[in-house]
Design a protein around this motif. Structure first.
Motif, PDB file in Angstrom:
ATOM      1  N   MET A 247       0.984  -1.140  -0.043  1.00  0.00           N
ATOM      2  CA  MET A 247       0.084   0.071   0.008  1.00  0.00           C
ATOM      3  C   MET A 247       0.790   1.265   0.089  1.00  0.00           C
ATOM      4  O   MET A 247       1.769   1.475   0.672  1.00  0.00           O
ATOM      5  CB  MET A 247      -0.870   0.102   1.028  1.00  0.00           C
ATOM      6  N   GLN A 248       0.665   2.226  -0.870  1.00  0.00           N
ATOM      7  CA  GLN A 248       1.327   3.309  -0.859  1.00  0.00           C
ATOM      8  C   GLN A 248       1.023   4.346   0.430  1.00  0.00           C
ATOM      9  O   GLN A 248       0.251   4.415   1.046  1.00  0.00           O
ATOM     10  CB  GLN A 248       0.499   4.460  -2.026  1.00  0.00           C
ATOM     11  N   THR A 249       2.595   4.707   0.746  1.00  0.00           N
ATOM     12  CA  THR A 249       2.395   5.526   2.018  1.00  0.00           C
ATOM     13  C   THR A 249       2.404   7.002   1.575  1.00  0.00           C
ATOM     14  O   THR A 249       2.959   7.730   0.691  1.00  0.00           O
ATOM     15  CB  THR A 249       3.622   5.661   2.766  1.00  0.00           C
TER      16      THR A 249
ATOM     17  N   ILE B  50      -3.924  12.866  -4.364  1.00  0.00           N
ATOM     18  CA  ILE B  50      -3.782  11.396  -3.548  1.00  0.00           C
ATOM     19  C   ILE B  50      -2.893  10.491  -4.716  1.00  0.00           C
ATOM     20  O   ILE B  50      -2.107   9.616  -3.970  1.00  0.00           O
ATOM     21  CB  ILE B  50      -5.358  11.049  -3.260  1.00  0.00           C
ATOM     22  N   ASP B  51      -3.255  10.624  -5.844  1.00  0.00           N
ATOM     23  CA  ASP B  51      -2.748   9.737  -6.714  1.00  0.00           C
ATOM     24  C   ASP B  51      -1.167  10.178  -6.833  1.00  0.00           C
ATOM     25  O   ASP B  51      -0.315   9.169  -7.150  1.00  0.00           O
ATOM     26  CB  ASP B  51      -3.246   9.845  -8.146  1.00  0.00           C
ATOM     27  N   MET B  52      -0.665  11.276  -6.421  1.00  0.00           N
ATOM     28  CA  MET B  52       0.826  11.621  -6.793  1.00  0.00           C
ATOM     29  C   MET B  52       1.225  11.638  -5.304  1.00  0.00           C
ATOM     30  O   MET B  52       2.555  11.909  -4.984  1.00  0.00           O
ATOM     31  CB  MET B  52       0.805  13.165  -7.002  1.00  0.00           C
TER      32      MET B  52
ATOM     33  N   THR C 162       2.549  20.427  -8.084  1.00  0.00           N
ATOM     34  CA  THR C 162       3.802  21.150  -8.266  1.00  0.00           C
ATOM     35  C   THR C 162       4.006  22.496  -7.354  1.00  0.00           C
ATOM     36  O   THR C 162       4.966  22.630  -6.937  1.00  0.00           O
ATOM     37  CB  THR C 162       4.311  21.341  -9.656  1.00  0.00           C
ATOM     38  N   ALA C 163       2.553  22.929  -7.211  1.00  0.00           N
ATOM     39  CA  ALA C 163       2.814  23.980  -6.169  1.00  0.00           C
ATOM     40  C   ALA C 163       3.013  23.788  -4.803  1.00  0.00           C
ATOM     41  O   ALA C 163       3.804  24.445  -4.141  1.00  0.00           O
ATOM     42  CB  ALA C 163       1.417  24.954  -6.273  1.00  0.00           C
ATOM     43  N   LEU C 164       2.701  22.695  -4.466  1.00  0.00           N
ATOM     44  CA  LEU C 164       3.065  22.297  -2.852  1.00  0.00           C
ATOM     45  C   LEU C 164       4.379  21.722  -2.906  1.00  0.00           C
ATOM     46  O   LEU C 164       4.983  21.865  -1.933  1.00  0.00           O
ATOM     47  CB  LEU C 164       1.909  21.113  -2.642  1.00  0.00           C
ATOM     48  N   GLN C 165       5.026  21.108  -4.111  1.00  0.00           N
ATOM     49  CA  GLN C 165       6.467  20.679  -3.970  1.00  0.00           C
ATOM     50  C   GLN C 165       7.046  22.080  -4.079  1.00  0.00           C
ATOM     51  O   GLN C 165       8.227  22.215  -3.539  1.00  0.00           O
ATOM     52  CB  GLN C 165       6.752  20.065  -5.397  1.00  0.00           C
ATOM     53  N   PHE C 166       6.669  23.270  -4.916  1.00  0.00           N
ATOM     54  CA  PHE C 166       7.234  24.481  -4.604  1.00  0.00           C
ATOM     55  C   PHE C 166       7.459  24.863  -3.387  1.00  0.00           C
ATOM     56  O   PHE C 166       8.637  25.490  -2.932  1.00  0.00           O
ATOM     57  CB  PHE C 166       6.580  25.454  -5.712  1.00  0.00           C
ATOM     58  N   VAL C 167       6.668  24.953  -2.636  1.00  0.00           N
ATOM     59  CA  VAL C 167       6.594  25.465  -1.202  1.00  0.00           C
ATOM     60  C   VAL C 167       7.473  24.878  -0.326  1.00  0.00           C
ATOM     61  O   VAL C 167       8.263  25.222   0.508  1.00  0.00           O
ATOM     62  CB  VAL C 167       5.267  25.687  -0.584  1.00  0.00           C
TER      63      VAL C 167
END
Length: 303
Positions: A1-3, A45-47, A264-269
């Protein structure tokens, strides 16, 4: 299961094609695509991201915030249908700050956490000197619960300052986009310094991300994050937000949609927080979400 990695999204706009159909006036830019709740959640969720809390913020082009109330009902339905996938998500909302719209009934909804003033690119000379002290505004602001706030969006830090100076000192205030979308003014020039000084005097002002409207350069945004942290403390910063679906353009005229998705915006922050923490004693996780619980505390009915 994905964490799944747990995140918050302190600023997102969720609306449907039906919401957009109610826009009656021509816009100065292309009508954005619908941005409904389920596809947004599924993308994250899928990412590999699990939203713990989402704040559906009033979208300026809509005539009211009925889409916010609709999203509450939609998430309830999703959680009943698939509690394993959607059950651990809290959804709150920020309504249009309009004395005629923000009635006691609407503001008393337990998931409503604030009101939003939208000023876009207003100039300082356009700010009426006593508008936010008028009887209508005073009445509306008096309806704010202790767990609610007034949320201000202005690109010019001087405009943020002029509005902030008019507001009662006992209400909580959140400033969008780290208080400025004009990075050319810098953090040491008087408009931004005065804004930070006023925020420090009040003690109940928070600066919210994601910061990409300040600059799409993480190093530049990190400079603002460090300045806010040094002046006010990390507990007055809430960086983790997507501002999806990224309407508008950056300072070079490139559409924000060319830069970002919600993911990607959440990755940016996260990148910004890592840059900023390298020069401070504050952990990146604190810069991202330390203020979340203070701003979005659960509503408790009075005994």
């Amino acid at each position: 299961m994905q964490t799944l990695r747990q995140v918050i999204d302190a600023h997102v706009h969720l609306y449907t094609e039906q919401d957009l159909s109610r826009i009656s006036e021509a816009l100065p830019y292309a009508l954005p695509e619908p941005h409904p709740l389920k596809p947004y959640l599924d993308q994250l969720i899928d990412m590999g991201l699990r939203p713990r809390l989402i704040n559906n913020v009033h979208l300026s082009i809509l005539p009211d915030s009925e889409n916010v109330f609709a999203s509450f009902k939609e998430l309830d339905a999703l959680q009943q249908q698939n509690p394993q996938r959607y059950g651990a998500i809290t959804l709150v909302g920020t309504l249009l700050a309009d004395p005629a719209y923000a009635t006691s009934k609407r503001m008393n909804h337990p998931q409503v956490k604030g009101l939003r003033i939208v000023l876009h690119d207003a100039k300082p000379e356009e700010i009426e000197p006593a508008l936010y002290r008028s009887a209508e505004w005073s009445c509306m602001l008096g309806r704010l619960r202790e767990d609610q706030h007034l949320h201000i969006y202005a690109q010019d830090p001087r405009v943020n300052y002029l509005v902030l100076k008019q507001l009662p000192k006992d209400i909580n205030v959140i400033l969008d986009h780290l208080g400025t979308c004009q990075p050319e003014l810098g953090t040491t020039q008087s408009p931004y310094v005065e804004l930070l000084d006023e925020a420090a005097r009040r003690g109940n002002v928070w600066f919210k991300g994601p910061g990409y409207r300040t600059s799409t350069d993480p190093a530049m945004v990190a400079m603002y994050v460090r300045t806010i942290t040094e002046k006010l403390g990390a507990n007055k910063l809430l960086l983790e937000a997507s501002d999806a679906p990224h309407v508008g353009k950056d300072q070079s005229g490139v559409p924000f949609t060319d830069h970002f998705t919600a993911y990607t915006a959440l990755q940016f922050v996260a990148h910004v927080a890592n840059e900023a923490t390298a020069e401070t004693d504050v952990e990146a996780s604190a810069l991202l979400k330390n203020a979340c619980d203070a701003i979005f505390t659960p509503h408790k009915e009075k005994d």
